[in-house]
Enzyme design. Structure first.
Site, PDB file in Angstrom:
ATOM      1  N   LYS A  22       0.841  -1.211   0.000  1.00 43.13           N
ATOM      2  CA  LYS A  22       0.000   0.000   0.000  1.00 43.13           C
ATOM      3  C   LYS A  22       0.872   1.256   0.000  1.00 43.13           C
ATOM      4  O   LYS A  22       0.641   2.185  -0.764  1.00 43.13           O
ATOM      5  CB  LYS A  22      -0.892  -0.011   1.253  1.00 43.13           C
ATOM      6  CG  LYS A  22      -1.584   1.294   1.515  1.00 43.13           C
ATOM      7  CD  LYS A  22      -2.462   1.239   2.734  1.00 43.13           C
ATOM      8  CE  LYS A  22      -1.834   1.769   3.999  1.00 43.13           C
ATOM      9  NZ  LYS A  22      -1.557   3.204   4.047  1.00 43.13           N
ATOM     10  N   ASN A  23       1.891   1.266   0.881  1.00 37.65           N
ATOM     11  CA  ASN A  23       2.673   2.491   1.021  1.00 37.65           C
ATOM     12  C   ASN A  23       3.660   2.718  -0.124  1.00 37.65           C
ATOM     13  O   ASN A  23       4.355   3.725  -0.159  1.00 37.65           O
ATOM     14  CB  ASN A  23       3.403   2.506   2.373  1.00 37.65           C
ATOM     15  CG  ASN A  23       2.430   2.727   3.522  1.00 37.65           C
ATOM     16  OD1 ASN A  23       1.249   3.005   3.294  1.00 37.65           O
ATOM     17  ND2 ASN A  23       2.910   2.595   4.752  1.00 37.65           N
ATOM     18  N   CYS A 116      -5.652  13.114  12.153  1.00 35.49           N
ATOM     19  CA  CYS A 116      -6.256  11.799  12.023  1.00 35.49           C
ATOM     20  C   CYS A 116      -6.130  11.101  13.364  1.00 35.49           C
ATOM     21  O   CYS A 116      -5.550  11.638  14.296  1.00 35.49           O
ATOM     22  CB  CYS A 116      -5.612  11.000  10.910  1.00 35.49           C
ATOM     23  SG  CYS A 116      -3.985  10.443  11.305  1.00 35.49           S
ATOM     24  N   ARG A 121      -0.255  14.919  12.814  1.00 30.85           N
ATOM     25  CA  ARG A 121       0.423  14.665  11.537  1.00 30.85           C
ATOM     26  C   ARG A 121       0.563  15.936  10.691  1.00 30.85           C
ATOM     27  O   ARG A 121      -0.095  16.088   9.663  1.00 30.85           O
ATOM     28  CB  ARG A 121      -0.299  13.561  10.764  1.00 30.85           C
ATOM     29  CG  ARG A 121      -0.292  12.252  11.516  1.00 30.85           C
ATOM     30  CD  ARG A 121      -0.965  11.148  10.774  1.00 30.85           C
ATOM     31  NE  ARG A 121      -0.093  10.494   9.819  1.00 30.85           N
ATOM     32  CZ  ARG A 121      -0.458   9.408   9.128  1.00 30.85           C
ATOM     33  NH1 ARG A 121      -1.633   8.878   9.301  1.00 30.85           N
ATOM     34  NH2 ARG A 121       0.374   8.864   8.275  1.00 30.85           N
ATOM     35  N   ILE A 123       2.282  18.881   8.132  1.00 30.24           N
ATOM     36  CA  ILE A 123       2.889  18.758   6.800  1.00 30.24           C
ATOM     37  C   ILE A 123       3.987  19.796   6.605  1.00 30.24           C
ATOM     38  O   ILE A 123       4.372  20.111   5.492  1.00 30.24           O
ATOM     39  CB  ILE A 123       1.825  18.928   5.696  1.00 30.24           C
ATOM     40  CG1 ILE A 123       0.929  20.123   6.034  1.00 30.24           C
ATOM     41  CG2 ILE A 123       0.997  17.679   5.483  1.00 30.24           C
ATOM     42  CD1 ILE A 123       0.175  20.645   4.874  1.00 30.24           C
ATOM     43  N   ASP A 124       4.472  20.333   7.749  1.00 33.50           N
ATOM     44  CA  ASP A 124       5.472  21.411   7.662  1.00 33.50           C
ATOM     45  C   ASP A 124       6.716  20.998   6.879  1.00 33.50           C
ATOM     46  O   ASP A 124       7.283  21.793   6.127  1.00 33.50           O
ATOM     47  CB  ASP A 124       5.851  21.889   9.079  1.00 33.50           C
ATOM     48  CG  ASP A 124       6.308  20.745   9.980  1.00 33.50           C
ATOM     49  OD1 ASP A 124       5.688  19.652   9.925  1.00 33.50           O
ATOM     50  OD2 ASP A 124       7.283  20.923  10.722  1.00 33.50           O
ATOM     51  N   ASP A 304       3.950   0.994  12.009  1.00 32.81           N
ATOM     52  CA  ASP A 304       2.765   0.341  11.432  1.00 32.81           C
ATOM     53  C   ASP A 304       2.612  -1.105  11.912  1.00 32.81           C
ATOM     54  O   ASP A 304       1.613  -1.762  11.588  1.00 32.81           O
ATOM     55  CB  ASP A 304       2.821   0.370   9.897  1.00 32.81           C
ATOM     56  CG  ASP A 304       2.508   1.750   9.348  1.00 32.81           C
ATOM     57  OD1 ASP A 304       2.091   2.620  10.129  1.00 32.81           O
ATOM     58  OD2 ASP A 304       2.683   1.964   8.136  1.00 32.81           O
ATOM     59  N   ARG A 396      -9.000  -0.416   4.203  1.00 36.71           N
ATOM     60  CA  ARG A 396      -8.145   0.609   3.576  1.00 36.71           C
ATOM     61  C   ARG A 396      -6.785   0.015   3.210  1.00 36.71           C
ATOM     62  O   ARG A 396      -6.166   0.449   2.237  1.00 36.71           O
ATOM     63  CB  ARG A 396      -7.905   1.767   4.548  1.00 36.71           C
ATOM     64  CG  ARG A 396      -9.051   2.733   4.683  1.00 36.71           C
ATOM     65  CD  ARG A 396      -8.626   3.902   5.535  1.00 36.71           C
ATOM     66  NE  ARG A 396      -7.278   4.320   5.151  1.00 36.71           N
ATOM     67  CZ  ARG A 396      -6.377   4.841   5.972  1.00 36.71           C
ATOM     68  NH1 ARG A 396      -6.650   5.037   7.227  1.00 36.71           N
ATOM     69  NH2 ARG A 396      -5.175   5.171   5.528  1.00 36.71           N
TER      70      ARG A 396
HETATM   71  C1  UD1 Z   1       3.926   7.038   6.130  1.00 36.36           C
HETATM   72  C2  UD1 Z   1       3.056   5.816   5.937  1.00 36.36           C
HETATM   73  C3  UD1 Z   1       2.439   5.383   7.261  1.00 36.36           C
HETATM   74  C4  UD1 Z   1       3.529   5.191   8.325  1.00 36.36           C
HETATM   75  C5  UD1 Z   1       4.436   6.421   8.407  1.00 36.36           C
HETATM   76  C6  UD1 Z   1       5.628   6.223   9.330  1.00 36.36           C
HETATM   77  C7  UD1 Z   1       2.286   6.058   3.658  1.00 36.36           C
HETATM   78  C8  UD1 Z   1       1.150   6.297   2.740  1.00 36.36           C
HETATM   79  N1  UD1 Z   1       2.019   6.122   4.992  1.00 36.36           N
HETATM   80  O1  UD1 Z   1       3.054   8.091   6.602  1.00 36.36           O
HETATM   81  O2  UD1 Z   1       1.746   4.153   7.066  1.00 36.36           O
HETATM   82  O3  UD1 Z   1       2.924   5.001   9.589  1.00 36.36           O
HETATM   83  O4  UD1 Z   1       4.948   6.748   7.089  1.00 36.36           O
HETATM   84  O5  UD1 Z   1       6.366   5.118   8.950  1.00 36.36           O
HETATM   85  O6  UD1 Z   1       3.398   5.792   3.230  1.00 36.36           O
HETATM   86  N2  UD1 Z   1       5.801  14.824  10.482  1.00 36.36           N
HETATM   87  C9  UD1 Z   1       5.985  16.158  10.763  1.00 36.36           C
HETATM   88  N3  UD1 Z   1       5.948  17.052   9.727  1.00 36.36           N
HETATM   89  C10 UD1 Z   1       5.728  16.660   8.439  1.00 36.36           C
HETATM   90  C11 UD1 Z   1       5.557  15.277   8.170  1.00 36.36           C
HETATM   91  C12 UD1 Z   1       5.593  14.387   9.222  1.00 36.36           C
HETATM   92  O7  UD1 Z   1       6.181  16.542  11.916  1.00 36.36           O
HETATM   93  O8  UD1 Z   1       5.721  17.516   7.546  1.00 36.36           O
HETATM   94  C13 UD1 Z   1       5.818  13.850  11.611  1.00 36.36           C
HETATM   95  C14 UD1 Z   1       4.472  13.112  11.734  1.00 36.36           C
HETATM   96  O9  UD1 Z   1       3.538  13.857  12.484  1.00 36.36           O
HETATM   97  C15 UD1 Z   1       4.879  11.844  12.417  1.00 36.36           C
HETATM   98  C16 UD1 Z   1       6.271  11.570  11.833  1.00 36.36           C
HETATM   99  O10 UD1 Z   1       6.729  12.807  11.288  1.00 36.36           O
HETATM  100  O11 UD1 Z   1       4.975  12.023  13.798  1.00 36.36           O
HETATM  101  C17 UD1 Z   1       6.296  10.504  10.748  1.00 36.36           C
HETATM  102  O12 UD1 Z   1       5.446  10.888   9.696  1.00 36.36           O
HETATM  103  P1  UD1 Z   1       5.731  10.490   8.174  1.00 36.36           P
HETATM  104  O13 UD1 Z   1       6.997   9.711   8.102  1.00 36.36           O
HETATM  105  O14 UD1 Z   1       5.636  11.737   7.371  1.00 36.36           O
HETATM  106  O15 UD1 Z   1       4.490   9.573   7.867  1.00 36.36           O
HETATM  107  P2  UD1 Z   1       3.571   9.604   6.594  1.00 36.36           P
HETATM  108  O16 UD1 Z   1       4.366   9.841   5.370  1.00 36.36           O
HETATM  109  O17 UD1 Z   1       2.374  10.447   6.857  1.00 36.36           O
END
Ligand code: UD1
Length: 416
Positions: A22-23, A116, A121, A123-124, A304, A396
């Site tokens: 999926k990822n 969520c 989570r 997106i910065d 995960d 999902r």
């Molecule tokens: C991806 C995976 C998800 C997995 C996660 C961590 C997909 C579709 N999803 O999610 O299944 O649990 O990796 O292995 O691939 N963060 C920030 N700022 C940002 C982005 C992230 O602070 O801009 C923080 C998040 O809040 C979290 C951590 O970084 O605490 C990890 O997030 P991230 O690695 O970005 O996970 P996803 O890409 O959302």
């Protein structure tokens, strides 16, 4: 609302084939937006999240065709337009279209994904990376808009190795001018799969799988055929299913190397794992030990798999411990596991789990994808019947999990 009814299954036995990841498929479908040719993706898992990504691509006028598990993507009629809240809120990975659309069309508008169940989570890091290569980013009315006449390669240090931010930046940089270097990049196998896909389209991405990724922008990317890597989290979930039921199963279509952190912990608990001709064999042939684990970015133990391992720990004799370091609020399954008789205490980022001899079936609710999987696993160990509701979360990310578990001997029924 649909639910699963699970009753104590006894040891699982047999062979199960693992699906495409999926990822991997979600970012790769987003990256297909970079191409002006026909993309063929093989071994695409039939998941609800993949459906959402399909709807998003179709929203941009992209033509999709399926042939069993092969997905053909034709971008020739693509017309970028704002990505609405109805689609983005369904799946956070929708945000991965930002980098590709921005770099290809110079402008992208997308609804903010929102929080969520497993945390805020933010997106910065995505935005910081895109700004570093020249995007002008504005926020308003729940949408983010990014513009850039040309994106220009730069050096970006990620404060945390975010998987999504690394992917968004790689995709944006793939068609930018010059060289982009991402430092402290995520090293997950899915990042390597994305890089291989972009390179198959004619891109130049090097270093994926290490903490420094170099992307040299190219003028255009063409069509290609790519096979999605096997899902290490689905595989890990079935490994725990074998462990918790004291079973003996063979997993086919797996990459053992990607499973190293999960294998290491299961072996430490006393589970036997062997490479066999068709894949890997997982079985129990003796008493099990308690565990202490900490989730970390790859190659650390995957967040995960945390909930599924917690279900197993509830059944190990003695006290086990989990420390969740990746997400700040990923213990929603604890109160549901407690409804089954589990003994778990949360202290800050750690969970202390006292193993019990038996769990008891009850009505429980999946709060997110992996939490739902953990409840199914616990239900296979519990006495009586466990009803897991809100199973749209499970659908999902797991294709036909009930059928697959049943083929191994599990007592599980889907109620619609
Ligand atoms: C991806 C995976 C998800 C997995 C996660 C961590 C997909 C579709 N999803 O999610 O299944 O649990 O990796 O292995 O691939 N963060 C920030 N700022 C940002 C982005 C992230 O602070 O801009 C923080 C998040 O809040 C979290 C951590 O970084 O605490 C990890 O997030 P991230 O690695 O970005 O996970 P996803 O890409 O959302």
């Amino acid at each position: 609302m649909a639910s699963f009814l699970v009753t104590n299954s006894g040891p699982l036995k047999g062979k199960v084939t693992i699906n495409g990841a999926k990822n991997s498929v979600l970012p790769i479908m987003a990256a297909s937006l970079l191409s002006d040719g026909i993309i063929t993706l093989e071994d695409v898992p039939l998941l609800e999240d993949v459906n959402v990504m399909c709807r998003l691509l179709e929203h941009f006028g992209i033509c999709l065709k399926w042939d069993n598990k092969t997905l053909y993507i034709d971008n020739s009629q693509i017309k970028p337009k704002p990505a609405p809240y109805e689609l983005v809120r369904k799946m956070r990975a929708s945000f991965l279209i930002m980098g590709p659309i921005l770099t290809r069309f110079g402008n992208v508008k997308i609804s903010l994904p929102g929080g969520c169940a497993i945390g805020t989570r933010p997106i910065d890091l995505h935005l910081k990376g895109l700004a570093a290569i020249g995007a002008d980013i504005t926020l308003g009315h729940g949408y983010i808009e990014a513009r850039a006449q040309r994106l220009v390669g730069s050096r970006i240090y990620l404060d945390f190795p975010s998987v999504g931010a690394t992917e968004n930046i790689i995709m944006a940089a793939a068609l930018a001018d010059g060289l982009t270097i991402i430092e402290n990049a995520a090293e997950e196998p899915e990042i390597i799969d994305l890089a291989n896909f972009i390179n198959a389209m004619g891109g130049r991405v090097r270093g994926a799988g290490t903490d420094t990724i170099k992307i040299e922008g190219v003028g255009r990317l063409s069509g290609c055929t790519h096979t999605i890597i096997p899902d290490r989290i689905e595989a890990g979930t079935f490994m725990v299913a074998a462990a918790i039921t004291g079973g003996d199963i063979i997993l086919t279509n797996v990459i053992s190397d990607h499973l190293r952190p999960v294998e290491a912990k299961l072996k430490e608990a006393g589970i036997q794992i062997e490479s066999v001709e068709e894949g890997i064999r997982v079985y129990k042939n003796g008493p099990l030990n308690t565990l202490d684990l900490k989730t970390l970015p790859y190659p650390g133990f995957p967040t995960d798999m945390q909930a599924q391992m917690m279900a197993l720990m509830c059944t190990l004799p003695g006290t086990s411990m989990i420390t969740e370091t990746v997400f700040e609020n990923r213990y929603m399954h604890v109160s549901e596991l407690k409804r089954l008789g589990a003994k778990i205490k949360i202290e800050g980022r750690s969970a202390i789990i006292e193993g019990v001899d038996r769990l008891q079936g009850a009505q429980v609710k999946s709060t997110d994808l992996r939490a739902g999987a953990a409840l199914l696993l616990a239900g296979m160990f519990a006495d009586g019947t466990t009803e897991v509701s809100d199973i749209h979360h499970i659908d999902r990310g797991y294709e036909r999990i009930d059928e697959k578990l049943r083929s191994l001997g599990a007592n599980i029924k889907r109620l619609n």
